[in-house]
Design a protein around this motif. Structure first.
Motif, PDB file in Angstrom:
ATOM      1  N   ILE A 248       1.117  -0.941   0.037  1.00 54.78           N
ATOM      2  CA  ILE A 248      -0.116   0.084  -0.209  1.00 54.78           C
ATOM      3  C   ILE A 248       0.867   1.047  -0.179  1.00 54.78           C
ATOM      4  N   SER A 249       1.528   1.245   0.628  1.00 58.15           N
ATOM      5  CA  SER A 249       2.815   2.059   0.610  1.00 58.15           C
ATOM      6  C   SER A 249       3.404   2.996  -0.065  1.00 58.15           C
TER       7      SER A 249
ATOM      8  N   ILE B 120      -1.084   6.674  -6.749  1.00 54.20           N
ATOM      9  CA  ILE B 120      -2.356   7.261  -6.442  1.00 54.20           C
ATOM     10  C   ILE B 120      -2.057   8.778  -6.294  1.00 54.20           C
ATOM     11  N   LEU B 121      -2.254   9.496  -5.447  1.00 59.54           N
ATOM     12  CA  LEU B 121      -1.702  10.730  -5.088  1.00 59.54           C
ATOM     13  C   LEU B 121      -1.377  11.560  -6.629  1.00 59.54           C
ATOM     14  N   ALA B 122      -0.078  11.017  -6.989  1.00 55.84           N
ATOM     15  CA  ALA B 122       0.329  11.623  -8.619  1.00 55.84           C
ATOM     16  C   ALA B 122      -0.763  11.828  -9.164  1.00 55.84           C
ATOM     17  N   GLU B 123      -1.428  10.963  -9.422  1.00 54.85           N
ATOM     18  CA  GLU B 123      -2.582  10.484 -10.558  1.00 54.85           C
ATOM     19  C   GLU B 123      -3.562  11.687 -10.038  1.00 54.85           C
ATOM     20  N   GLU B 124      -4.193  11.390  -8.342  1.00 59.09           N
ATOM     21  CA  GLU B 124      -5.508  12.530  -7.979  1.00 59.09           C
ATOM     22  C   GLU B 124      -4.760  14.371  -8.005  1.00 59.09           C
ATOM     23  N   ASN B 125      -3.274  14.130  -8.285  1.00 62.62           N
ATOM     24  CA  ASN B 125      -3.518  15.775  -8.234  1.00 62.62           C
ATOM     25  C   ASN B 125      -3.239  16.390 -10.420  1.00 62.62           C
ATOM     26  N   TYR B 126      -2.926  14.682 -10.686  1.00 68.87           N
ATOM     27  CA  TYR B 126      -3.417  15.244 -12.431  1.00 68.87           C
ATOM     28  C   TYR B 126      -4.520  15.401 -12.839  1.00 68.87           C
TER      29      TYR B 126
ATOM     30  N   SER C 272     -13.152   9.598  -3.494  1.00 63.86           N
ATOM     31  CA  SER C 272     -12.153   9.592  -2.264  1.00 63.86           C
ATOM     32  C   SER C 272     -12.372   7.830  -2.542  1.00 63.86           C
ATOM     33  N   LEU C 273     -10.353   7.601  -2.179  1.00 65.64           N
ATOM     34  CA  LEU C 273      -9.830   6.098  -1.919  1.00 65.64           C
ATOM     35  C   LEU C 273     -10.853   6.360  -0.300  1.00 65.64           C
ATOM     36  N   PRO C 274     -10.813   5.094   0.576  1.00 70.11           N
ATOM     37  CA  PRO C 274     -11.337   4.737   1.530  1.00 70.11           C
ATOM     38  C   PRO C 274      -9.862   5.301   2.686  1.00 70.11           C
ATOM     39  N   PHE C 275      -8.476   5.329   2.104  1.00 69.82           N
ATOM     40  CA  PHE C 275      -7.156   6.025   3.134  1.00 69.82           C
ATOM     41  C   PHE C 275      -7.295   7.261   3.057  1.00 69.82           C
TER      42      PHE C 275
END
Length: 229
Positions: free
Chosen positions: A197-198, A204-210, A220-223
């Motif tokens: 996961i780490s 995932i964060l990079a994709e969200e920023n994009y 939103s993801l559960p974490f």
């Protein structure tokens, strides 16, 4: 000087010699027969040997008797030998003197035995000092281990119950060991999942920023926290 043999024809002439000479000359008697007659009889030789054997046997019996007497003297030396008797007499005399001293001090000894002995020094002869040192060492060791020995003796009646308790405790310990091994295995699996996961979070964060950059809203993801444009 030995007497002349009347059967020997070569000896001084006599009537028997003359007769034997005529018999030898006529061939009725040979010289070998006369020689055999001069030898000593075998019965006398055997008698002499028997006499020697009897003397030797008597000497052997005498020696055996002397040996038996010496052995008996050795076995009874502590009873009849003067040196042993003197030693025993000396020992008995010392014992007699000691008993006389005890009888003389009978009253004081009785009072001393009735009185409790506390903080008193008893005189001990010098020859017994090393034995007393060894005895004191044994006494100290015994006193140090006395409580342990008493505890062991007290636990003897409860030995069966203690063994049953130990068996139950051992069974519980085995169960706990099994559960601990399972827990360790689950923790190791969880760590592996957390590592995976780490490693995925930066992507995932990079994709969200994009997506956020271009105004695209993703659930939103559960974490992670919700993101709104």
């Amino acid at each position: 000087m030995e007497p002349a043999n009347p059967w020997d024809p070569a000896s001084a002439p006599n009537a028997a010699g003359l007769v034997l000479g005529h018999l030898v000359a006529s061939g009725f008697v040979t010289q070998e027969m006369l020689s055999i007659s001069k030898k000593s009889a075998s019965c006398f030789v055997n008698f002499f040997k028997l006499q020697q054997i009897t003397n030797i046997q008597a000497e052997i019996n005498q020696k055996n008797l002397e040996i038996e007497l010496l052995r008996l003297e050795k076995d009874a030396a502590d009873v009849v030998h003067p040196s042993f008797l003197d030693e025993k007499c000396h020992t008995l005399q010392n014992m007699n003197n000691h008993l006389e001293a005890v009888l003389k001090e009978k009253r004081s000894l009785r009072q001393r035995l009735l009185k409790p002995m506390c903080q008193e020094n008893l005189p001990i002869e010098f020859v017994y000092h090393r034995y007393m040192v060894h005895l004191l060492e044994l006494a100290v060791t015994f006193i140090e281990r006395l409580e342990t020995h008493l505890e062991t003796i007290r636990n003897i009646p409860h030995l069966d119950a203690n063994l049953k308790k130990m068996s139950k405790a051992l069974a519980k310990m085995n169960i706990l060991v099994t559960e601990t091994e399972e827990l360790v295995e689950n923790i190791l699996k969880w760590r592996e999942q957390q590592k995976e996961i780490s490693s995925c979070i930066p992507k995932i964060l990079a994709e969200e920023n994009y997506l956020h950059k271009y105004g695209i809203i993703m659930p939103s993801l559960p974490f992670t926290s919700k993101v709104h444009v």
